[in-house]
Design an enzyme around this catalytic site. Sequence first.
Site: not given
Length: 335
Positions: A124, A148, A152
């Site tokens: 992302s 989050y 990644k």
Amino acid sequence: MRVLLTGGAGYIGSHTALVLLENGLDIVVLDNLDNSNPESLRRVEELTGRQAPLIVGDCTDEKTVASVFEQFRPDAVIHFAGLKAVGESVQKPLNYYQNNLDATMTLCRVMPKYDCRVLVFSSSATVYGTNQKMPLREDFPTGCTNPYGWTKWISERILTDVAAADPTRSFVLLRYFNPIGAHESGRIGEDPSGIPNNLMPFICQVASGKLDHLRVFGNDYPTRDGTGERDYIHVMDLAEGHLAALNYAKHHSGVEIFNLGTGTPYSVLDIVSSFEKANGVKIPYEITPRRPGDIAVCYADATRARDLLHWTAQRDLTAMCKDAWNWQKQNPNGY
Ligand code: NAD
Ligand code: UD1
């Protein structure tokens, strides 16, 4: 070629499943249905006339993953499976680290046992953190602002180290910008649970009368109209980027990182006015304070994907708005 799509029943995975099937590849999906509905894949089968087998199971469970490899012998994996709600990740960081990192590591452990060396990973633009220099290039410094994002970032790190230790592996890390829209048929699309956090699903629910009005989070950013600017990309363009990534990975080894975006930033008010114009509906809004954690501007330098993957986004903002609304109208309550 047969491709295992982990998390393939979800928003991006289902659109990618459709593109792969339409291009003659075989697929199998492993999804625990934590944030998706098997109806998405049923509709992919209906649209393509091909099979999209779903194994309901958890990607963090090594036995389950191994049994999928044993049965289907995939040549490549696209790893979509993951939890993705930024706010929830701040509340429940361990769930995010456990789910997202275990899934990545489990795949890395099982794949070589079945001689599967190609993996495409859903990363992302969030890994660019608070970089101020735009457009964002793959070699810019990275760093995150929430758990989050760190899942990644750490997954990228794990995959890079695993590929360095075994030069036969070929991993492609795709940094998505802001996927919106739906397949042009309106049969598959984004189906958020509860009140959506992201801009386009929220606008769609305002347009349908489910929500009263949009709150525009801040109009005092240093941008053209004061509202936040992002690189919105049609989910079908994004899906096609995965096919290009698979083709690339087949013929290379090591790790490569690509931004998947259009390279063009649009503001919140640009999205509102394009949506109104494309669909002939009114989106009432009010300006509210900034959302904590938001950055002013975020858009991609997409030249690397153009040059090496031979991929560029084809669909414009009008198509993104039309297709998002077409899906919402046809499926007011999702699947
Ligand atoms: P999604 O929630 O619609 O799809 C993810 C799928 O993974 C869901 O179907 C869910 O049930 C499944 N899943 C989660 N954990 C699992 C596990 N342990 N085992 C098996 N299945 C599991 O999300 P999406 O928007 O399609 O995103 C796909 C991937 O792309 C995610 O990794 C997400 O973090 C990443 N990503 C998404 C965006 C975005 O804006 N949608 C942006 C950047 C990156
Ligand atoms: C979000 C995620 C990010 C993820 C990205 C891709 C957060 C904080 N970040 O980013 O990790 O990689 O999606 O999908 O969730 N906006 C409003 N009103 C709304 C909703 C949004 O004004 O009701 C604005 C936001 O302030 C932002 C823009 O719209 O300027 C886009 O927001 P959103 O769709 O949530 O995406 P991002 O914040 O870019």
